[in-house]
Write an enzyme that holds these catalytic residues in place. Structure first.
Site, PDB file in Angstrom:
ATOM      1  N   HIS A  48      -0.604  -0.404  -8.605  1.00 18.27           N
ATOM      2  CA  HIS A  48       0.592   0.288  -9.110  1.00 18.27           C
ATOM      3  C   HIS A  48       1.174  -0.531 -10.254  1.00 18.27           C
ATOM      4  O   HIS A  48       1.698  -1.620 -10.034  1.00 18.27           O
ATOM      5  CB  HIS A  48       1.605   0.431  -7.968  1.00 18.27           C
ATOM      6  CG  HIS A  48       2.851   1.167  -8.347  1.00 18.27           C
ATOM      7  ND1 HIS A  48       3.861   1.406  -7.437  1.00 18.27           N
ATOM      8  CD2 HIS A  48       3.275   1.729  -9.521  1.00 18.27           C
ATOM      9  CE1 HIS A  48       4.839   2.073  -8.030  1.00 18.27           C
ATOM     10  NE2 HIS A  48       4.510   2.272  -9.303  1.00 18.27           N
ATOM     11  N   GLU A  75      -1.748   3.915  -9.642  1.00 16.84           N
ATOM     12  CA  GLU A  75      -0.442   4.451  -9.279  1.00 16.84           C
ATOM     13  C   GLU A  75       0.546   4.217 -10.411  1.00 16.84           C
ATOM     14  O   GLU A  75       0.584   3.126 -10.993  1.00 16.84           O
ATOM     15  CB  GLU A  75       0.073   3.797  -8.002  1.00 16.84           C
ATOM     16  CG  GLU A  75      -0.671   4.211  -6.751  1.00 16.84           C
ATOM     17  CD  GLU A  75      -0.037   3.683  -5.487  1.00 16.84           C
ATOM     18  OE1 GLU A  75      -0.347   4.219  -4.411  1.00 16.84           O
ATOM     19  OE2 GLU A  75       0.765   2.715  -5.568  1.00 16.84           O
ATOM     20  N   HIS A 199       1.079   4.285   3.303  1.00 16.31           N
ATOM     21  CA  HIS A 199       2.372   3.602   3.248  1.00 16.31           C
ATOM     22  C   HIS A 199       2.721   3.062   4.633  1.00 16.31           C
ATOM     23  O   HIS A 199       3.026   3.813   5.548  1.00 16.31           O
ATOM     24  CB  HIS A 199       3.522   4.465   2.733  1.00 16.31           C
ATOM     25  CG  HIS A 199       4.699   3.631   2.292  1.00 16.31           C
ATOM     26  ND1 HIS A 199       4.777   3.058   1.035  1.00 16.31           N
ATOM     27  CD2 HIS A 199       5.807   3.232   2.941  1.00 16.31           C
ATOM     28  CE1 HIS A 199       5.901   2.369   0.925  1.00 16.31           C
ATOM     29  NE2 HIS A 199       6.542   2.454   2.083  1.00 16.31           N
TER      30      HIS A 199
END
Length: 249
Positions: A48, A75, A199
């Site tokens: 990310h 991401e 997550h």
């Protein structure tokens, strides 16, 4: 296990970069972690690139594109800057996530239903460039329907509420969140979307999610990097791979 049944594991290496950036310099190297993850059974690497560059850097993304033999899942927030970076590198997959500078980690799913027109125009050039576009969303029917309408090929269901309920010992809430995830995975699959999830997943929470036949990929990072302190990165990933495969068998 057949390829059809195998669940893919994407290893997120963001927090290797977090440790590196705590002191500055080049160690530990996220690219080295990515190569170890490949050897340990990762089917892809997730990174990310946040707007504030708090962990992964632009140079890390460039390096990952050069060295990886498995797909990169990039991401990013839905900003013009990130779109241009993605179009320059053309990673295998782009996952659009919500982003707030004040948050420690991604706190919720993207509000696709509220921003349909904007997001539809945003992802179109990415799809044209050959990137598979994924949207990170809460397990809600209206968000899934909106993701489908804007042309996303993949959704990633946010498993944080399920994992948090388990960690807090609220097993009734955990089971309710698990049922919601299962129902929404089935719903999304019925629309023709590829379903991913992630997550907060740990050894204790991964198997019920891995058992959903509609889920094709799990993206796991923070727990694996933390567990690697105690058992090493390759063994930590290999154990997660084992648990996922056992749940899918």
């Amino acid at each position: 296990m057949s390829d059809q049944k195998k669940l893919r594991l994407g290893v997120n290496i963001d927090h290797v970069a977090t440790v590196r950036n705590a002191r500055g310099g080049a160690y530990p190297d996220p690219l080295r972690a990515a190569r170890i993850a490949e050897e340990a059974g990762a089917d892809g690497i997730t990174a990310h690139l946040r707007e504030d560059r708090r962990h992964i850097s632009d140079a890390d993304i460039e390096g990952l594109m050069d060295v990886l033999s498995v797909p990169l899942n990039f991401e990013m927030a839905a900003t013009d800057e990130m779109q241009q970076i993605a179009l320059r590198h053309k990673p295998h997959a782009v996952c659009i996530v919500p982003e707030k500078r004040e948050e420690r980690t991604t706190e919720g799913g993207l509000e696709v239903a509220r921003e349909e027109n904007v997001l539809a125009h945003f992802i179109a050039p990415l799809r044209e460039a050959g990137c598979r576009v994924s949207i990170f969303i809460a397990a809600e029917q209206r968000q899934i329907e909106a993701a489908h309408r804007i042309g996303a090929e993949v959704i990633e269901l946010h498993t944080g509420a399920y994992c948090d309920a388990h960690a807090e010992g609220d097993f009734a809430q955990r089971d309710a969140e698990l049922a919601r995830l299962r129902d929404m995975a089935t719903f999304a699959h019925g629309l023709g979307l590829e379903v991913h999830a992630g997550h907060g997943l740990t050894y204790d929470t991964v198997q019920p999610i891995a058992a959903f036949p509609e889920v094709i990929e799990l993206n796991i990072g923070h727990f694996l990097i933390g567990e690697s302190i105690f058992r090493g990165l390759e063994p930590a990933i290999a154990e997660m791979r084992r648990l996922m495969d056992a749940a899918r068998a």
